[in-house]
Design a protein around this motif. Structure first.
Motif, mmCIF file in Angstrom:
data_model
loop_
_atom_site.group_PDB
_atom_site.id
_atom_site.type_symbol
_atom_site.label_atom_id
_atom_site.label_comp_id
_atom_site.label_asym_id
_atom_site.label_seq_id
_atom_site.Cartn_x
_atom_site.Cartn_y
_atom_site.Cartn_z
ATOM 1 N N SER A 113 0.806 -1.231 0.000
ATOM 2 C CA SER A 113 0.000 0.000 0.000
ATOM 3 C C SER A 113 0.837 1.278 0.000
ATOM 4 C CB SER A 113 -0.932 0.002 1.215
ATOM 5 O OG SER A 113 -0.168 0.032 2.410
ATOM 6 N N ASP A 114 0.253 2.315 -0.609
ATOM 7 C CA ASP A 114 0.849 3.652 -0.595
ATOM 8 C C ASP A 114 0.145 4.551 0.411
ATOM 9 O OD1 ASP A 114 2.790 3.415 -2.882
ATOM 10 O OD2 ASP A 114 0.934 2.907 -3.931
ATOM 11 N N VAL A 115 -1.171 4.350 0.580
ATOM 12 C CA VAL A 115 -1.971 5.099 1.553
ATOM 13 C C VAL A 115 -2.878 4.111 2.273
ATOM 14 C CG1 VAL A 115 -3.781 6.836 1.882
ATOM 15 C CG2 VAL A 115 -1.938 7.265 0.263
ATOM 16 N N VAL A 116 -3.036 4.312 3.575
ATOM 17 C CA VAL A 116 -3.887 3.439 4.384
ATOM 18 C C VAL A 116 -5.059 4.250 4.942
ATOM 19 C CG1 VAL A 116 -3.988 1.942 6.416
ATOM 20 C CG2 VAL A 116 -1.899 2.021 5.024
ATOM 21 N N ILE A 117 -6.261 3.689 4.851
ATOM 22 C CA ILE A 117 -7.449 4.266 5.491
ATOM 23 C C ILE A 117 -7.845 3.311 6.606
ATOM 24 C CG2 ILE A 117 -9.861 4.960 5.205
ATOM 25 C CD1 ILE A 117 -9.273 5.364 2.209
ATOM 26 N N CYS A 118 -7.861 3.784 7.854
ATOM 27 C CA CYS A 118 -8.126 2.858 8.955
ATOM 28 C C CYS A 118 -8.557 3.584 10.225
ATOM 29 C CB CYS A 118 -6.886 2.015 9.244
ATOM 30 S SG CYS A 118 -5.476 2.956 9.854
ATOM 31 N N ARG A 119 -8.892 2.803 11.245
ATOM 32 C CA ARG A 119 -9.169 3.322 12.576
ATOM 33 C C ARG A 119 -7.870 3.838 13.192
ATOM 34 N NH1 ARG A 119 -14.332 4.590 12.622
ATOM 35 N NH2 ARG A 119 -15.788 2.861 12.912
ATOM 36 N N ALA A 120 -7.970 4.337 14.428
ATOM 37 C CA ALA A 120 -6.803 4.925 15.082
ATOM 38 C C ALA A 120 -6.491 4.245 16.404
ATOM 39 C CB ALA A 120 -7.013 6.428 15.284
ATOM 40 N N GLY A 121 -6.629 2.910 16.418
ATOM 41 C CA GLY A 121 -6.175 2.173 17.584
ATOM 42 C C GLY A 121 -4.677 2.362 17.745
ATOM 43 N N ALA A 122 -4.183 2.182 18.951
ATOM 44 C CA ALA A 122 -2.760 2.409 19.214
ATOM 45 C C ALA A 122 -1.876 1.531 18.338
ATOM 46 C CB ALA A 122 -2.458 2.157 20.683
ATOM 47 N N GLY A 123 -2.330 0.291 18.069
ATOM 48 C CA GLY A 123 -1.543 -0.605 17.234
ATOM 49 C C GLY A 123 -1.406 -0.094 15.820
ATOM 50 N N ALA A 124 -2.514 0.306 15.227
ATOM 51 C CA ALA A 124 -2.483 0.817 13.858
ATOM 52 C C ALA A 124 -1.630 2.083 13.769
ATOM 53 C CB ALA A 124 -3.903 1.109 13.372
ATOM 54 N N VAL A 125 -1.819 2.999 14.699
ATOM 55 C CA VAL A 125 -1.039 4.248 14.700
ATOM 56 C C VAL A 125 0.451 3.941 14.793
ATOM 57 C CG1 VAL A 125 -0.512 6.308 16.060
ATOM 58 C CG2 VAL A 125 -2.883 5.700 15.613
ATOM 59 N N SER A 126 0.828 3.045 15.687
ATOM 60 C CA SER A 126 2.241 2.730 15.893
ATOM 61 C C SER A 126 2.842 2.015 14.684
ATOM 62 C CB SER A 126 2.412 1.870 17.144
ATOM 63 O OG SER A 126 1.945 2.562 18.279
ATOM 64 N N GLU A 127 2.076 1.095 14.087
ATOM 65 C CA GLU A 127 2.576 0.392 12.903
ATOM 66 C C GLU A 127 2.741 1.342 11.736
ATOM 67 O OE1 GLU A 127 0.843 -4.067 13.940
ATOM 68 O OE2 GLU A 127 -0.249 -2.804 12.513
ATOM 69 N N LEU A 128 1.805 2.252 11.550
ATOM 70 C CA LEU A 128 1.914 3.228 10.466
ATOM 71 C C LEU A 128 3.137 4.118 10.640
ATOM 72 C CD1 LEU A 128 -1.854 4.221 10.228
ATOM 73 C CD2 LEU A 128 -0.563 2.978 8.486
ATOM 74 N N LEU A 129 3.390 4.536 11.874
ATOM 75 C CA LEU A 129 4.562 5.364 12.144
ATOM 76 C C LEU A 129 5.851 4.590 11.901
ATOM 77 C CD1 LEU A 129 3.476 7.258 15.382
ATOM 78 C CD2 LEU A 129 3.912 8.267 13.147
ATOM 79 N N LEU A 130 5.896 3.354 12.363
ATOM 80 C CA LEU A 130 7.077 2.531 12.173
ATOM 81 C C LEU A 130 7.381 2.344 10.692
ATOM 82 C CD1 LEU A 130 9.207 0.550 13.532
ATOM 83 C CD2 LEU A 130 7.575 -1.242 12.974
ATOM 84 N N LEU A 131 6.326 2.111 9.908
ATOM 85 C CA LEU A 131 6.485 1.861 8.482
ATOM 86 C C LEU A 131 6.623 3.142 7.655
ATOM 87 C CD1 LEU A 131 3.782 -0.925 8.238
ATOM 88 C CD2 LEU A 131 6.223 -1.249 7.825
ATOM 89 N N GLY A 132 6.370 4.291 8.286
ATOM 90 C CA GLY A 132 6.416 5.543 7.547
ATOM 91 C C GLY A 132 5.292 5.685 6.542
#
Length: 357
Positions: free
Chosen positions: A260-279
């Motif tokens: 993926s290039d862009v993700v549309i999702c909820r903002a659970g702590a896991g999703a937020v942290s994974e998105l940040l880690l992956l940039g």
């Protein structure tokens, strides 16, 4: 030789279980034997079974918010869970007991404290839940995912900022491998949509309509993880099957993230942290009924720039969701990678091992 058993107490859905599993892998690499205390709900059971770790199920779920017969039943179950935790802590003689969220952490940590064991809790969200606010008074150390969490705890002297434990395997797949696994074109703009293990009806429907609008303006492909409750509805909608992939759930989400290039999702702590880690660039739609609106605060704590946009669900429409994705696309390059290669579970493991000495 010291006992190498470590008990990790976790319940609920993936937001609590996955950080526990990430920490368990880290502790195992360092010579410890993780054993899980988990609630016996379907979500916890399915995830923990796939992890391969030893686990003990407890008949305990979330606390009812109002005094009722259900609340009395919860208290009775809590008492039984405490006795079961005592029995198993005496059996395994762990070096430490770690609560990583959900009400199972309460009997586990308090029983460990009674037995003189080292105790830790980890708070995933910006705003702590009731269980961790209580356990903060008993635990030897409180580990937090967000620096802003500290102000919500009464015992502030033993709070350590570690971040949210993230599965290392999500970095194991590159863009090309992810696209090959999902039969997608690596040079086509790709959107990933997911709303959690149970799904999100409005988010699923609105995101689908947004991609229809976007497809009229640009070539794109979509990975849509609907959750089990939303699969049939989205899967039956007319679409190009080769460029719109629909899944009810993914135990290994690495390929989808990588593609993926862009993700549309909820903002659970896991999703937020994974998105940040992956940039990853993202449009976050916080779950509006989360306790204390903690998903919104999770997102607000670390997001909100040209590549990461927050839209509250009550204001979300196919039009503004499509506009958000289009605006993000203008600020990124396909195959761009701004990953932050740090793993919070390493810091957590170091803190725990140093404390149990």
């Amino acid at each position: 030789m010291k006992n190498t058993n470590i008990i990790i107490a976790s319940s609920g859905t993936g937001g609590h279980i996955y950080p526990g599993i990430a920490l368990a892998h880290e502790m195992k690499e360092r010579g410890f034997n993780p054993v899980f205390f988990v609630s016996n709900n379907e979500a916890s059971g399915e995830i923990i079974k796939n992890s391969g770790f030893e686990y003990i199920p407890f008949n305990l779920s979330g606390m009812p918010r109002k005094f009722s017969f259900s609340f009395l039943v919860f208290l009775i179950k809590l008492d039984f869970a405490f006795l079961k935790a005592l029995k198993n802590i005496m059996k395994y003689k762990p070096a430490a007991v770690i609560g990583v969220g959900g009400y199972i952490s309460v009997p586990a940590v308090i029983a460990a404290k009674v037995l003189g064991k080292k105790t830790f809790i980890h708070e995933q969200n910006t705003i702590p839940g009731i269980a961790n606010k209580l356990l903060n008074r008993f635990a030897d150390k409180t580990l937090v995912s967000f620096k802003g969490s500290e102000k919500y705890f009464k015992n502030k002297k033993d709070i350590v900022f570690t971040g949210y434990p993230v599965r290392k395997e999500i970095l194991a797949v590159c863009k090309e491998e992810g696209c090959d696994a999902l039969k997608l074109d690596k040079n086509t703009f790709t959107i990933m949509i997911f709303g959690g293990s149970l799904g999100a009806v409005k988010l699923n429907a609105t995101a689908f309509e947004a991609t229809v609008r976007l497809s009229e303006k640009m070539k794109l492909q979509v990975i849509h993880i609907t959750g089990k409750k939303g699969f049939d509805e989205i899967n039956q909608k007319p679409k190009n099957e080769s460029s719109y992939k629909v899944f009810d759930y993914m135990h290994n989400i690495s390929s989808a993230y990588a593609a993926s290039d862009v993700v549309i999702c909820r903002a659970g702590a896991g999703a937020v942290s994974e998105l940040l880690l992956l940039g990853k660039s993202a449009v976050l739609v916080p779950y509006p009924h989360a306790t204390d609106n903690h998903q919104y605060h999770n997102a607000k704590e670390v997001f909100q720039d040209a590549k990461r946009i927050i839209i509250e669900e009550e204001h979300m429409t196919p039009e503004n969701l499509a506009d958000a994705v289009e605006n993000i696309k203008k600020n990124i390059k396909i195959n761009e990678n701004n990953a932050v290669l740090t793993f919070p579970q390493e810091k957590m493991a170091e803190e725990i091992i140093r404390s149990i000495g």
